[in-house]
Every structure is written in C-alpha cells, then in structure tokens.
Design an enzyme around this catalytic site. Structure first.
Site, PDB file in Angstrom:
ATOM      1  N   HIS A  72      25.760  27.821  31.083  1.00  0.00           N
ATOM      2  CA  HIS A  72      26.958  28.471  31.627  1.00  0.00           C
ATOM      3  C   HIS A  72      27.795  27.481  32.436  1.00  0.00           C
ATOM      4  O   HIS A  72      27.797  27.507  33.665  1.00  0.00           O
ATOM      5  CB  HIS A  72      26.502  29.657  32.493  1.00  0.00           C
ATOM      6  CG  HIS A  72      27.608  30.447  33.118  1.00  0.00           C
ATOM      7  ND1 HIS A  72      28.872  30.560  32.564  1.00  0.00           N
ATOM      8  CD2 HIS A  72      27.640  31.187  34.256  1.00  0.00           C
ATOM      9  CE1 HIS A  72      29.626  31.335  33.354  1.00  0.00           C
ATOM     10  NE2 HIS A  72      28.900  31.710  34.386  1.00  0.00           N
ATOM     11  N   CYS A 115      34.651  32.702  36.792  1.00  0.00           N
ATOM     12  CA  CYS A 115      33.844  32.428  35.587  1.00  0.00           C
ATOM     13  C   CYS A 115      34.547  32.920  34.326  1.00  0.00           C
ATOM     14  O   CYS A 115      34.081  32.635  33.219  1.00  0.00           O
ATOM     15  CB  CYS A 115      32.468  33.076  35.697  1.00  0.00           C
ATOM     16  SG  CYS A 115      31.822  33.145  37.357  1.00  0.00           S
TER      17      CYS A 115
END
Ligand SMILES: [Zn+2]
Lengths: 143, 383
Positions: free
Chosen positions: B332, B83
């Site tokens: 996200h 991420c």
C-alpha cells in the site's frame, strides 16, 4: 500542534466547551459553528458534563512521534452523556480492565511535551468514573 | 460528457526501493504506460500523491514528473485526498478527457514511503485524520481503524480471528502477482499470533508501508482502439465524502462516503452489485474490507466479515476481492494504491490476469478509501 492552534482550542481542551444548536437542540462537540444535524448556524457555547461511556478503545503499541514515552497507552471513542462522540486517551486505568460501556469522566492531563524546551500540551483525558463523584454536579448550562 | 477509456498502463513492483528516488520511480511507471499506449506526447499529467512532502521533502510533483518523463511544458499538477489520492488523480484525468478539455491524459499514483525515518511515517499517515481533535490525543492511523474494528467485533459478536480470511486471501493472490510486495501465503495461525500494533489490529491485519508508482493513459473511448488492442472503458469514477474524524460520524461503522460513491457509480454505469464480477477494495486493514463490502451492497450491515469466512471473496467465489494481492499482499504505497487497483481491474476485465484470472470477468470495480473513510472513490471498468 503549534502554539496558535493550541491557544485556539484551549477552552475545548480544558473544559469540553462545545456548542448547542437552538434550532434542533443538538449538542455539538468538537465545536464547528454549523450544526451537523440540521446544517443551521450554531455557535452558542455549551459546556459538557464530562461524563460518558467508552464506545470503543484501542491500546497503541506503535505510537506516532512525540508519544513514544507513553506507549503502550489506550485511546478511546467516548460517548458523552449529552450525545456526541469524542476521541481521547484513557488514563488512570489498567488497559486490561477497559471495556465498551465502561462509565468514564473527563480529567485534565498532560498530552505531550514538544521537545526539551518546547511547550507542554494539556488537554482532556478520560478515567473510570469514581464512585464518590457520582453526586450530581452542574452540567448542561451554557458557559 | 465523452466516454473515457484506459489505453495503456505501467507499474513498478511494490516494495522497498532504496535505489530509486521519488522522481525516478514515477518516471518508470509513466514511461512504461506511455510505451504500452504507444504514445510520446500527452495533453496533461495528473499526479496522485499523499505524503511526498513529508517523506521526500518534495511538493510540486506535477511539473517535476512531467519534466522527468520528457513532457516539460504540458499541464501537470498533483491531486491529494489522503490514501485516495491515486483515484482522485484518476478522477481528474477522467474529467479532463470526458469534458473535451484534453484528448490524451496520463495519471500516475506515486509514493516513496521508505525515505521516511523512524516514526515519522506513522505521523505523516496520521495527517489523513483530524489534526485538531484526533491526532493531538496520540492517535495513530492504525488506532483509528482499531477503534472501528473493536466496535464492529462488539456490535456484531465477531472474533478477531474471523477476519483472517481477508489477509489469507490477499497473500494467496499476491503469490502470482510479479508486482506484489509479499509473494508468500500466510496461515491462520500466523494471523492470530502476529505482533500487536494497535489492539485489536495486528501486523497481519495491516497493509505494509511501501514504495510504488503506477500509471495509466486515458483517451476518449471512440479513439481507444487506435491506440490499444485491450482498451478498458471507464464506466464510472465517482467520489463521496464524509467527516475526517470518526467521532463526527452518525454511525462510525457505516462508510457513508463509500455508500455515496458506490451508489453514484452504479447509477452512472447503470449496474447493480450483482453485475460486478470482481471488487478491488481498499483492504488497508481487514476491518476496512468488511466495511467496504457492506457499503458497496455485497453484504448486510455486520455481515461483511462473513464473506471472508465462507470463501465468497476467493477468485472463484461470489465476489472475488484483492485478486492481485490487494493492499495487504501487493502493498500500500498510499498515493499510488488507487492507480494500482485500477490497473488490476483492467487486467482482469481484459482477461490478462494470468494465474489469478477471475473466470468470465467482464465488469470490475475498484474502490480507493482516503483516511478512515472521509474520501471514497469508486471506479467501474469494462473491457
Ligand atoms: Zn441543529
């Protein structure tokens, strides 16, 4: 997990065989051949007792692929009595009764089946420590 | 090392873009950034991406994106750090310019998550974790964060509802961000009653799966004014690492990699936490916001969650976070997030954050976290 990876990690998964560092005495699980405490080489096998306590836990309602049939199921970080944390599922327990600090012991269980003709993967899970197994058993010896 | 500045940026709205392919969403962001910087060429292009090979069956993104934005021939490749891939690509671009190897660099963070089917996205995200000793036991990425949250609640005597302020603030700030996915406020009641995903983490503790692409253009600071009215100086962009697995960490509740990257960033920029006017942290889950505030020095151990309870994280608070919605409200798109964060800080420090402008914002910090804290990249920006 593919067949070669399954085969490579079998002693860890069936018998909680890790390592011990002869320089600083750290007990290491999962094995990594380099001591995380003192960074010296450490590849002597060490078999953990399989006893420990719940350090943290979570019940999973939205599982990854291959684990759908088990949901909801409870996973945990277990603090082994020799020191390291290990990640595993809890079994033979009502999720509502799990709590941090709960004594647990390792058992071997089916982790998943990979498709209809696929392999069945076995490995460690932890269950509440049964009172009648509190008698001492060999632990801490090199495998 | 040369000083490096951002001279343009572009972003696509975060959301479910069924109509856009991986290459087209990337091109939208890159072309917008190039137009913003007023350039039609670049020396290199770095793509931050985590799971395109799983969601779109596509690796080899550097050449793909370069070709589709009319830059066929230039240096281009993908950077991956789970991420934190977006900020990792920024770091690659920053180093290329700082070293003198390149003068004009494009960095794009990119993720097309809605092309994945069923639980395969849950599986793909779990690849940020340890594939030998975490995921074979059925752990989802959410559940790894849940293990942290449960332990945090236990050690510090905190209730789940105490984390509500993180999600409420993020959603409130997303309302005014046209690029955010969830532009509606939520209540504490909704937070408490949301559907459980991995106990104690529920749907409103969690940032959503989304598509998105965000791009910035970098050049040496001494040339920045010739490209842009609003150049933003990258005062630091620093990386720290830790074990992939929670169980291998000495203290799972302390984000060591975040601490390392923040300390390096403060040292490079010559600043302290008291100098930071806003902090775009990695609120993939509410627990991560608390741990990030602690590792960055804004709260003592176990007290990060208190900043969500006493208003310190609001736009006019002591340390505003998630000022454009954060991962929770903006969305996200994993490999793109680090670049969205940097664009949002750039908007704040140049006074261009609109209704969400943090008063007198001069120095802003962004922090992108890979996995449960194994790679952390902290960027400090100044107008
Ligand atoms: Zn040692």
């Amino acid at each position: 997990m593919g067949i070669p990876a399954y085969w490579r990690t079998r002693t860890q998964r069936y018998a909680l065989v890790g390592e011990v560092c002869h320089k600083c005495g750290a007990k290491i699980f999962p094995p990594r051949d380099v001591c995380p405490e003192c960074t010296r080489p450490a590849s002597d096998p060490f078999t953990f007792s399989g006893r420990g306590e719940v350090y943290s836990f979570s019940t999973i309602y939205q599982p990854p692929e291959g684990f759908e049939e088990f949901a909801p199921y409870t996973v945990a970080l277990v603090k082994l009595e020799e020191g390291p944390l290990v990640t595993a599922q809890l079994t033979d327990v009502d999720p509502a009764e799990v709590h941090i600090g709960m004594p647990v012991e390792m058992v071997t269980r089916k982790l998943r089946e990979e498709g209809e003709d696929g392999q069945i993967i076995y490995g460690y899970k932890f269950r509440p420590l049964l009172r009648n197994t509190l008698t001492p058993r060999p632990s801490g010896q090199a495998a | 090392m040369r000083d490096v500045s951002i001279i343009g940026f572009g972003q696509t709205p975060v959301g479910e873009h069924w109509e856009l392919s991986l290459r087209h969403i990337a091109a939208q962001a890159v072309l917008a950034a190039m137009q913003d910087a007023g350039i039609d060429r670049a020396d290199a292009l770095y793509v931050g991406n985590m799971i395109a090979s799983e969601t779109s069956g596509q690796h080899h993104l550097g050449a793909l994106v370069a070709d589709f934005v009319g830059l066929r021939g230039i240096e281009a490749f993908r950077v991956e750090a789970a991420c934190a891939s977006g900020a990792a690509a920024l770091r690659a671009g920053y180093l290329a310019v700082a070293s003198g190897a390149a003068d004009l660099v494009i960095v794009v963070g990119l993720e097309k998550m809605t092309d994945a089917i069923g639980n395969s996205i849950t599986t793909a995200l779990a690849e940020a974790a340890d594939a030998d000793y975490e995921t074979p036991h059925g752990l989802s990425f959410v559940s790894i964060n849940a293990l942290l949250m449960r332990r945090y609640m236990y050690e510090f005597g905190v209730r789940h509802e105490d984390f509500a302020g993180f999600a409420i603030t993020a959603h409130q700030n997303a309302v005014n961000n046209p690029y955010a996915m969830f532009r509606r406020p939520i209540t504490k009641e909704e937070f408490v009653q949301a559907r459980m995903i991995a106990d104690p983490i529920n749907l409103l503790d969690s940032s959503p799966v989304a598509d998105g692409a965000a791009a910035v253009v970098l050049c040496p600071t001494d040339q920045a004014r010739s490209f842009s009215e609003y150049p933003v100086h990258i005062r630091a962009c620093e990386v720290g690492t830790d074990s992939l697995a929670l169980h291998d960490r000495r203290d799972p509740l302390f984000l060591e990699a975040a601490y390392i990257s923040v300390q390096k960033a403060y040292a490079r920029a010559g600043v302290t936490p008291a100098d930071i006017d806003l902090f775009e942290l990695h609120d993939a889950f509410t627990i991560m916001a608390a741990l990030s505030l602690e590792a960055a020095g804004f709260a003592r151990r176990g007290e990060g969650v208190r900043l969500a309870m006493d208003g310190a994280i609001a736009l006019n608070g002591r340390i505003p976070i998630s000022t454009m919605g954060g991962l929770k409200g903006r969305g996200h798109p994993v490999g793109a997030t680090g670049v969205y964060q940097v664009i949002e800080v750039a908007q704040q420090v140049t006074g261009r954050a609109g209704a969400n402008q943090v008063p007198n914002a001069r120095l802003g910090m962004a922090q992108n976290i890979g996995g449960s804290g194994a790679t952390v990249i902290t960027t400090i920006l100044e107008a």
